[in-house]
Design an enzyme around this catalytic site. Structure first.
Site, mmCIF file in Angstrom:
data_model
loop_
_atom_site.group_PDB
_atom_site.id
_atom_site.type_symbol
_atom_site.label_atom_id
_atom_site.label_comp_id
_atom_site.label_asym_id
_atom_site.label_seq_id
_atom_site.Cartn_x
_atom_site.Cartn_y
_atom_site.Cartn_z
ATOM 1 N N THR A 161 1.002 -1.168 0.399
ATOM 2 C CA THR A 161 0.164 0.340 0.031
ATOM 3 C C THR A 161 0.648 1.389 -0.064
ATOM 4 O O THR A 161 1.909 1.382 0.530
ATOM 5 C CB THR A 161 -0.744 0.142 1.216
ATOM 6 O OG1 THR A 161 -1.743 1.121 1.239
ATOM 7 C CG2 THR A 161 -0.281 -0.064 2.378
ATOM 8 N N TRP A 178 -11.228 22.628 11.971
ATOM 9 C CA TRP A 178 -11.571 21.369 11.236
ATOM 10 C C TRP A 178 -12.413 21.647 9.890
ATOM 11 O O TRP A 178 -14.202 22.331 10.511
ATOM 12 C CB TRP A 178 -12.198 19.846 10.655
ATOM 13 C CG TRP A 178 -10.188 19.617 12.166
ATOM 14 C CD1 TRP A 178 -9.183 20.399 12.422
ATOM 15 C CD2 TRP A 178 -10.437 18.367 12.883
ATOM 16 N NE1 TRP A 178 -8.476 19.445 12.741
ATOM 17 C CE2 TRP A 178 -9.201 18.600 13.250
ATOM 18 C CE3 TRP A 178 -11.150 17.069 13.128
ATOM 19 C CZ2 TRP A 178 -8.288 17.457 14.198
ATOM 20 C CZ3 TRP A 178 -10.891 16.389 13.905
ATOM 21 C CH2 TRP A 178 -9.631 16.341 14.150
ATOM 22 N N LYS A 227 -7.492 22.894 8.427
ATOM 23 C CA LYS A 227 -7.603 23.686 9.581
ATOM 24 C C LYS A 227 -7.718 25.210 9.221
ATOM 25 O O LYS A 227 -6.589 25.666 9.635
ATOM 26 C CB LYS A 227 -6.368 23.004 9.967
ATOM 27 C CG LYS A 227 -6.612 21.253 10.253
ATOM 28 C CD LYS A 227 -4.823 20.877 11.483
ATOM 29 C CE LYS A 227 -5.019 19.489 11.172
ATOM 30 N NZ LYS A 227 -4.267 19.095 9.350
ATOM 31 N N GLU A 258 -4.082 -3.070 4.762
ATOM 32 C CA GLU A 258 -4.178 -3.176 5.941
ATOM 33 C C GLU A 258 -4.796 -4.362 6.455
ATOM 34 O O GLU A 258 -4.747 -4.895 7.397
ATOM 35 C CB GLU A 258 -4.466 -2.011 6.830
ATOM 36 C CG GLU A 258 -2.835 -1.228 6.714
ATOM 37 C CD GLU A 258 -2.499 -0.156 5.769
ATOM 38 O OE1 GLU A 258 -3.628 -0.230 4.976
ATOM 39 O OE2 GLU A 258 -2.130 0.393 5.966
HETATM 40 P P1 ADP Z 1 -4.068 2.787 -0.891
HETATM 41 O O1 ADP Z 1 -2.639 3.309 0.812
HETATM 42 O O2 ADP Z 1 -3.017 2.103 -1.515
HETATM 43 O O3 ADP Z 1 -4.420 3.717 -1.485
HETATM 44 P P2 ADP Z 1 -6.017 1.499 0.462
HETATM 45 O O4 ADP Z 1 -7.160 0.714 -0.695
HETATM 46 O O5 ADP Z 1 -5.122 0.678 1.699
HETATM 47 O O6 ADP Z 1 -4.839 1.409 -0.522
HETATM 48 O O7 ADP Z 1 -5.993 2.880 1.242
HETATM 49 C C1 ADP Z 1 -6.929 2.953 2.478
HETATM 50 C C2 ADP Z 1 -7.720 4.605 2.675
HETATM 51 O O8 ADP Z 1 -8.358 4.280 1.526
HETATM 52 C C3 ADP Z 1 -8.605 4.303 4.137
HETATM 53 O O9 ADP Z 1 -8.472 4.565 5.032
HETATM 54 C C4 ADP Z 1 -9.345 5.458 3.609
HETATM 55 O O10 ADP Z 1 -9.303 6.893 4.079
HETATM 56 C C5 ADP Z 1 -9.939 5.351 1.817
HETATM 57 N N1 ADP Z 1 -11.216 4.733 1.518
HETATM 58 C C6 ADP Z 1 -11.477 3.484 1.421
HETATM 59 N N2 ADP Z 1 -12.998 2.970 0.995
HETATM 60 C C7 ADP Z 1 -13.681 4.352 1.549
HETATM 61 C C8 ADP Z 1 -14.629 4.805 1.414
HETATM 62 N N3 ADP Z 1 -15.887 3.918 1.458
HETATM 63 N N4 ADP Z 1 -15.110 6.430 2.152
HETATM 64 C C9 ADP Z 1 -14.164 7.183 2.792
HETATM 65 N N5 ADP Z 1 -13.162 7.184 2.346
HETATM 66 C C10 ADP Z 1 -12.346 5.753 2.039
#
Ligand code: ADP
Length: 538
Positions: free
Chosen positions: A181, A440, A435, A324
């Protein structure tokens, strides 16, 4: 109770025993290829034998660099099933990320689609641990590199006897697969899935807390097989007996819609950009078989889900997760308490990330005190998660690191509120929040509101430095093809929907929102691009 190891071989054998005739359809550059679970199974057992014959170490890492296809599916079972660890290489990584991940995983072999060779072959000199490069001919005329490590898939695998995998892995805690990731800084991080976590995660996909996947489904993973193992769908399909429709290289909205219609797809899964691109064409297709459109990876704008609902009668099912987390963290379905609520209320609920299935625990904590905050849909805090399919640490790091709390929860980097009914509502990523003057501002909320404007195709909001407020939002907007809208019109539209201090200070029009390797909005690229942009003051 009996202690029977939960392994990918169990998933595989179940698919073979109960559902040998289930279809696996792959769309290649030349047409549709039809196979069954039994065909994929025979290939799986031969690939496993080939890995033995090549002398790949018993726990060696074996990479894939491939589209979503039936062959890739066979690798999903053969590599972990023979005790090795599958590393699904990300075909959209930048060169340095690609080289880093292959060397970090110390892949001994790679199975690569011929059509991807032009991308892959130029890095071969830098991929020092690779001993075997198995080329899967998919009809593309790409040149085969002149490298003594190159083997032909059909020759190699075709020459093998089928290997029985039933009892090959007897420890469920062994590694089955590794996915990388990419964070915003530094090198990609490896997440090692175990056989046990894969089994438990797959089983969850069959339940009503997730997708209720079953043997009447025809599942289309648009999400690439290198993105958190296609969200676990290939394994869940074998466990539950659902047919798989593999889209191959053409992921254009028109091609996908045609495939969904002709193959009578019931469950489809992908990131928001995929479903957004289809909206203008939806009405022209018969999608009456579709029952779940899973969308995750980024927030699902309410307007997107509503566009689907009003056009074809089926809203989008939002899911949230992380590499993760294997990746399933929450799925948004309507609980009994809201099953009869009006359309407006239901649309608001669908804009949340949903409910954690059994197997995932969530909590939100105060960023300063680290104290747990109540589930009242008001308090927002940093989201932490734990469960049997969540990572404990990254691969080949000594310490768990700051992304894990002292008591072992995964710190997701997301900021969220949770409602009394358990609906998770992501406000932002910690690093994407604006911010402003001690308050926020959620970039996610601003994007949602902007994308609700009928002439806006895509919108991403970033924070820029501001002399008075610290940071203020800048909206980067893509206007629909052939349409025009002014900055003033957009700001006026937002003024009617947000508090005045939340309204962005400026709007810039761009041709396209840059995307990451897994198809999400790349705010990092936007931040770099507008680093020197000055917001109007006053
Ligand atoms: P990468 O880090 O390679 O982009 P990931 O797919 O593991 O891969 O990323 C995870 C992140 O994606 C989450 O922590 C979140 O921030 C975002 N995410 C995943 N699904 C959603 C969702 N339905 N709504 C908002 N954010 C999302």
């Amino acid at each position: 109770m009996q202690d029977v190891p939960l392994t990918t071989n169990w998933i595989f054998e179940r698919g073979m025993r109960f559902f040998p005739t289930r279809a696996v359809v792959t769309r290649t550059a030349t047409g549709l290829e039809r196979a069954t679970f039994a065909d994929v199974g025979a290939q799986t057992r031969r690939i496993a034998a080939a890995l033995d014959a090549l002398g790949v170490s018993p726990d060696g890492r074996v990479a894939t660099f491939a589209w979503n296809t039936a062959r890739h599916l066979a690798l999903y079972f053969a590599i972990p099933g023979s005790g090795r660890v599958m590393h699904t290489g990300n075909i959209r990584y930048f060169p340095e990320q690609l080289v880093y991940t292959f060397n970090h995983a110390e892949d001994e072999a790679v199975f690569v689609d011929r059509s991807l060779l032009p991308l892959f072959a130029k890095y071969l000199p830098q991929l020092r641990t690779l001993k075997h490069i198995v080329v899967m001919d998919d009809g593309a005329p790409a040149e085969i590199p002149d490298d003594p490590r190159v083997l032909d898939y059909t020759e190699l695998v075709g020459a093998q006897q089928e290997l029985d995998l039933t009892d090959r892995v007897d420890d469920e805690h062994r590694a089955a697969a590794i996915c990388y990731t990419s964070g915003t800084t530094g090198n990609p991080k490896g997440v090692l899935y175990s056989h046990r976590s894969t089994w438990l995660h797959s089983n969850a996909s069959l339940t009503s807390s997730a997708f209720s996947m079953n043997d009447r489904d025809r599942v289309l993973p648009v999400v690439p097989m290198f993105h958190a193992n296609a969200w676990g769908l290939p394994y869940a399909a074998f466990l539950g007996g659902a047919a798989l429709i593999m889209p191959g290289p053409d992921l254009s909205p028109a091609a996908l819609l045609a495939l969904m219609e002709s193959e009578q797809v019931t469950v489809a899964a992908g990131v928001p950009t995929i479903w957004m691109g289809m909206v203008p064409m939806l009405a022209a297709h018969d999608l009456s078989h579709l029952r779940v459109v899973v969308c995750g990876g980024s927030a699902v704008p309410r307007s997107l889900s509503e566009a689907w609902r009003t056009t074809i009668g089926l809203p989008i099912t939002q899911a949230w997760g992380m590499t993760e987390m294997s990746p399933l963290g929450t799925v948004c379905y309507l609980r009994d308490e809201v099953a009869d609520a009006d359309d407006e209320t239901q649309a608001s609920i669908r804009a949340t990330q949903g409910i954690a299935p059994p197997g995932v625990d969530l909590r939100i904590v105060d960023p300063q005190t680290r104290e747990e905050l109540p589930w009242d849909d008001e308090h927002t805090g940093e989201l932490e998660a734990r469960g049997p399919w969540l990572a404990r640490q990254y691969y080949r790091t000594d310490a768990p690191g700051e992304q894990f709390s002292p008591d072992g929860w995964l710190r997701t980097g997301d900021v969220a509120a949770i409602s009394p009914l358990g609906y998770l509502r992501l406000v932002d990523r910690t690093k994407d929040l604006v911010k402003s003057g001690g308050e926020w501002i959620s970039s996610v909320e601003l994007e949602n509101e902007l994308m609700a404007h009928p002439l806006v195709a895509e919108a991403a909001v970033i924070a820029l430095p501001h002399p008075k407020w610290g940071e203020r939002p800048l909206a980067c907007v893509v206007v629909r093809d052939g349409e025009q809208v002014s900055k003033e019109e957009l700001l006026e539209f937002l003024r009617g929907r947000l508090s005045s201090w939340q309204v962005p200070d400026d709007v810039v029009f761009i041709d396209e929102v840059p995307k990451t390797s897994v198809g999400k909005f790349s705010k990092k690229t936007l931040r770099d691009r507008f680093a020197d942009y000055t917001l109007p003051t006053g």
